[in-house]
Design an enzyme around this catalytic site. Structure first.
Site, short mmCIF file in Angstrom:
data_model
loop_
_atom_site.label_atom_id
_atom_site.label_comp_id
_atom_site.label_asym_id
_atom_site.label_seq_id
_atom_site.Cartn_x
_atom_site.Cartn_y
_atom_site.Cartn_z
N ASN A 196 30.79 46.20 29.79
CA ASN A 196 31.84 46.61 30.72
C ASN A 196 32.96 47.20 29.87
O ASN A 196 33.72 46.47 29.24
CB ASN A 196 32.32 45.37 31.49
CG ASN A 196 33.39 45.70 32.50
OD1 ASN A 196 33.88 46.84 32.56
ND2 ASN A 196 33.78 44.72 33.28
N LYS A 210 33.96 44.45 27.19
CA LYS A 210 33.53 43.09 27.51
C LYS A 210 32.01 43.13 27.44
O LYS A 210 31.40 44.08 27.97
CB LYS A 210 33.98 42.80 28.95
CG LYS A 210 34.27 41.37 29.25
CD LYS A 210 34.94 41.30 30.61
CE LYS A 210 34.58 40.00 31.29
NZ LYS A 210 34.98 39.97 32.69
N ARG A 257 28.45 48.55 33.46
CA ARG A 257 29.26 48.64 34.67
C ARG A 257 29.89 50.03 34.68
O ARG A 257 30.56 50.41 33.72
CB ARG A 257 30.34 47.57 34.66
CG ARG A 257 31.26 47.71 35.84
CD ARG A 257 32.44 46.79 35.74
NE ARG A 257 33.29 46.97 36.91
CZ ARG A 257 34.60 46.83 36.90
NH1 ARG A 257 35.23 46.51 35.80
NH2 ARG A 257 35.29 47.02 38.00
N HIS A 263 34.59 46.67 43.57
CA HIS A 263 34.17 45.27 43.46
C HIS A 263 32.82 45.04 44.12
O HIS A 263 32.50 43.92 44.55
CB HIS A 263 35.18 44.30 44.14
CG HIS A 263 36.50 44.17 43.46
ND1 HIS A 263 37.68 43.99 44.16
CD2 HIS A 263 36.86 44.19 42.16
CE1 HIS A 263 38.69 43.89 43.31
NE2 HIS A 263 38.22 44.03 42.08
N ARG A 293 49.41 46.05 41.91
CA ARG A 293 49.24 47.21 42.81
C ARG A 293 49.79 46.88 44.20
O ARG A 293 49.63 45.75 44.69
CB ARG A 293 47.75 47.56 42.94
CG ARG A 293 47.20 48.25 41.72
CD ARG A 293 45.70 48.42 41.80
NE ARG A 293 45.04 47.70 40.75
CZ ARG A 293 43.75 47.41 40.69
NH1 ARG A 293 42.95 47.78 41.67
NH2 ARG A 293 43.24 46.75 39.68
N GLY A 322 39.49 35.23 40.37
CA GLY A 322 40.30 34.19 39.72
C GLY A 322 41.19 33.42 40.69
O GLY A 322 41.30 32.19 40.61
N GLY A 379 40.92 33.50 44.22
CA GLY A 379 40.08 32.95 45.30
C GLY A 379 39.31 31.72 44.86
O GLY A 379 39.10 30.78 45.64
N GLU A 431 29.58 38.94 38.11
CA GLU A 431 29.18 40.35 38.14
C GLU A 431 28.22 40.68 37.00
O GLU A 431 27.33 41.51 37.14
CB GLU A 431 30.43 41.23 38.05
CG GLU A 431 31.25 41.20 39.32
CD GLU A 431 32.70 41.55 39.11
OE1 GLU A 431 33.44 40.71 38.55
OE2 GLU A 431 33.12 42.65 39.51
P1 AMP Z 1 40.58 37.75 37.69
O1 AMP Z 1 41.08 39.17 37.71
O2 AMP Z 1 39.44 37.51 38.64
O3 AMP Z 1 40.30 37.22 36.31
O4 AMP Z 1 41.78 36.83 38.27
C1 AMP Z 1 43.03 36.76 37.64
C2 AMP Z 1 43.99 36.04 38.57
O5 AMP Z 1 43.49 34.71 38.85
C3 AMP Z 1 45.39 35.84 37.97
O6 AMP Z 1 46.38 36.12 38.95
C4 AMP Z 1 45.44 34.36 37.66
O7 AMP Z 1 46.72 33.83 37.74
C5 AMP Z 1 44.58 33.80 38.77
N1 AMP Z 1 44.14 32.44 38.44
C6 AMP Z 1 43.31 32.05 37.48
N2 AMP Z 1 43.23 30.68 37.44
C7 AMP Z 1 44.06 30.22 38.43
C8 AMP Z 1 44.44 28.93 38.89
N3 AMP Z 1 43.94 27.84 38.35
N4 AMP Z 1 45.30 28.86 39.93
C9 AMP Z 1 45.82 29.97 40.49
N5 AMP Z 1 45.50 31.22 40.09
C10 AMP Z 1 44.63 31.36 39.07
#
Ligand code: AMP
Length: 423
Positions: free
Chosen positions: A20, A27, A105, A194, A255, A349, A351, A403
């Site tokens: 990626n 990555k 990706r 996504h 965004r 992250g 969700g 993914e």
């Molecule tokens: P991603 O782009 O999927 O890696 O998600 C990143 C987002 O997930 C960031 O806003 C992080 O703050 C959030 N995130 C990761 N761990 C937690 C957590 N334990 N509680 C709340 N938000 C989180």
């Protein structure tokens, strides 16, 4: 299956190298597609800068992580050198012979690609031409493809497009209310992103329900730094919140998501912004960061909100409240695409980890009969999956996305079907 699954590496295991490639990062993961086991993974960051670094984790274990220092190198540590470091590591760990293909990706496949695609010169030209729709992403993806073709010249290279899953959207979902000619001559339409994540979590939800994916009707919310909501009818994407670019839709980390398009004219004509400044404002300075004036990181905002002695507590709460309301509105609006709805999925992250965000969203979806079980919601974090709704509610699943595994699996399947075609 967890992202962090570990394994010993039998020499006969066939693995896919998943790449990626971003504009300044690569990555990578080496994945055994049948089981989803990650044999090796890592991240090279800040490429072509003095801060360049590469971390490689063997058998997905933190205690097997190695940080390769790059600052002492005379040459700029770019994508090519990062991949050479990866190859050296694979050789050292005796893993090179396990690799049967490389899966890439690729962010934008336009209307050309609805399926995983074997990369050849023509496909690379198309990815390059599509850079006009994804100027930040497709050129970086091509750098990764070219570097891997050099590093692994005998291996098949496969492109998995973020947009592919959404190619099943009907016209009514992908057309904008703009002159038709803009779609016909300039490809201006909704593409969605996504796709691999929404596809993966929809498959997992189908497994939870013990139904074929083709019989599942779902709404999936991928909430990470980028956020999108997708509606899945009979296993296929029929609408999604992101548009021609990943800027449209719900509010995200930096965004804005949807805004009145006239705000752009106002910024330029009344407030003296340049187009570049508007671009930066909407993509990098808006969303959670812009509204909170504190951070784009959900964790930072939640702890500021909960700390009533923090002077930024109220504004952090405001940003998170707007974020959740806009997501709830998007989920509710997508119910218009369905006559049946099996459940709601949270991934990404935020969700997967934020019980506060999930509760705030679902509290606004009572009319669709979504009601959370507080205890299950609190307990479902850090990679655990499951239904967090009460028994009388439609299910709300938290599902950790993967993914990389989708890319490995689809790459392996394409090789198999190509081999079968040759027999
Ligand atoms: P991603 O782009 O999927 O890696 O998600 C990143 C987002 O997930 C960031 O806003 C992080 O703050 C959030 N995130 C990761 N761990 C937690 C957590 N334990 N509680 C709340 N938000 C989180």
């Amino acid at each position: 299956m967890s992202k962090q699954q570990s394994a010993s590496t039998p020499t006969s295991v066939e693995a896919i190298l998943v790449i990626n490639c971003g504009s300044s990062s690569v990555k990578f993961s080496l994945i055994e597609p049948e089981s989803g086991t990650t044999l090796l993974s890592g991240l090279a960051e800040c490429l072509s800068t003095p801060q360049a670094s590469i971390k490689i984790r063997h058998n997905a274990r933190i205690d097997n992580e190695e940080l390769i220092e790059t600052s002492a190198l005379a040459a700029p540590f770019d994508h090519q050198i990062a991949l050479s470091a990866l190859v050296n590591k694979l050789v050292q760990l005796n893993l090179v012979d396990n690799i049967i293909a490389v899966g890439h990706r690729v962010v934008h496949g336009g209307e050309h690609y609805a399926q995983p695609t074997l990369i050849n010169t023509r496909v690379k030209k198309t990815i390059e031409a599509l850079a006009k729709l994804a100027p930040l992403h497709n050129p970086a993806n091509l750098i990764g493809i070219n570097a891997c073709q050099q590093a692994f010249s005998t291996l098949p290279q496969v492109a998995i497009f973020d947009t592919a899953f959404h190619q099943s959207m009907p016209e009514k979902a992908y057309l904008y209310g703009l002159p038709f000619e803009l779609y016909q001559k300039h490809s201006i339409r909704r593409y969605g992103f996504h796709g691999t994540s929404h596809y993966f979590v929809a498959n997992q939800a189908a497994k939870f329900m013990d139904k074929p994916l083709q019989q599942c009707n779902l709404i999936s919310a991928h909430l990470g730094n980028g956020c999108s909501v997708t509606v899945i009818k009979n296993g296929q994407s029929v609408d999604t919140s992101m548009g021609m670019t990943p800027l449209e839709g719900v509010m995200m980390g930096t965004r804005s998501g949807d805004i009145d398009a006239s705000i752009i004219f106002h910024l330029v004509e009344q407030l003296g912004f340049s187009i570049e400044q508007v671009d930066t404002l909407l993509n990098k300075k808006s969303g959670l960061l812009g509204l909170s004036e504190l951070s784009n990181d959900c964790r930072t905002l939640e702890s500021a909100m909960l700390d009533k002695n923090n002077p930024q507590s109220t504004q952090a709460e405001l940003a998170l409240t707007v974020f959740c309301y806009r997501i709830a509105k998007s989920i509710a609006s997508f119910s218009a695409s369905l006559s049946e709805l099996d459940g709601l999925i949270f991934t990404g992250g935020i969700g997967e980890n934020s019980s506060w965000v999930r509760q705030e969203i679902v509290n606004q979806l009572g009319l669709l009969n979504f009601h959370l079980c507080e205890e299950n919601n609190q307990a479902t974090r850090f990679g655990t999956s499951g239904n967090i709704a009460i028994s009388t509610s439609r299910p709300c699943w938290v599902i950790a996305t993967n993914e990389e595994w989708v890319i490995a699996e689809q790459t392996a399947q394409l090789l198999k079907s190509n081999l079968a075609g040759e027999l």
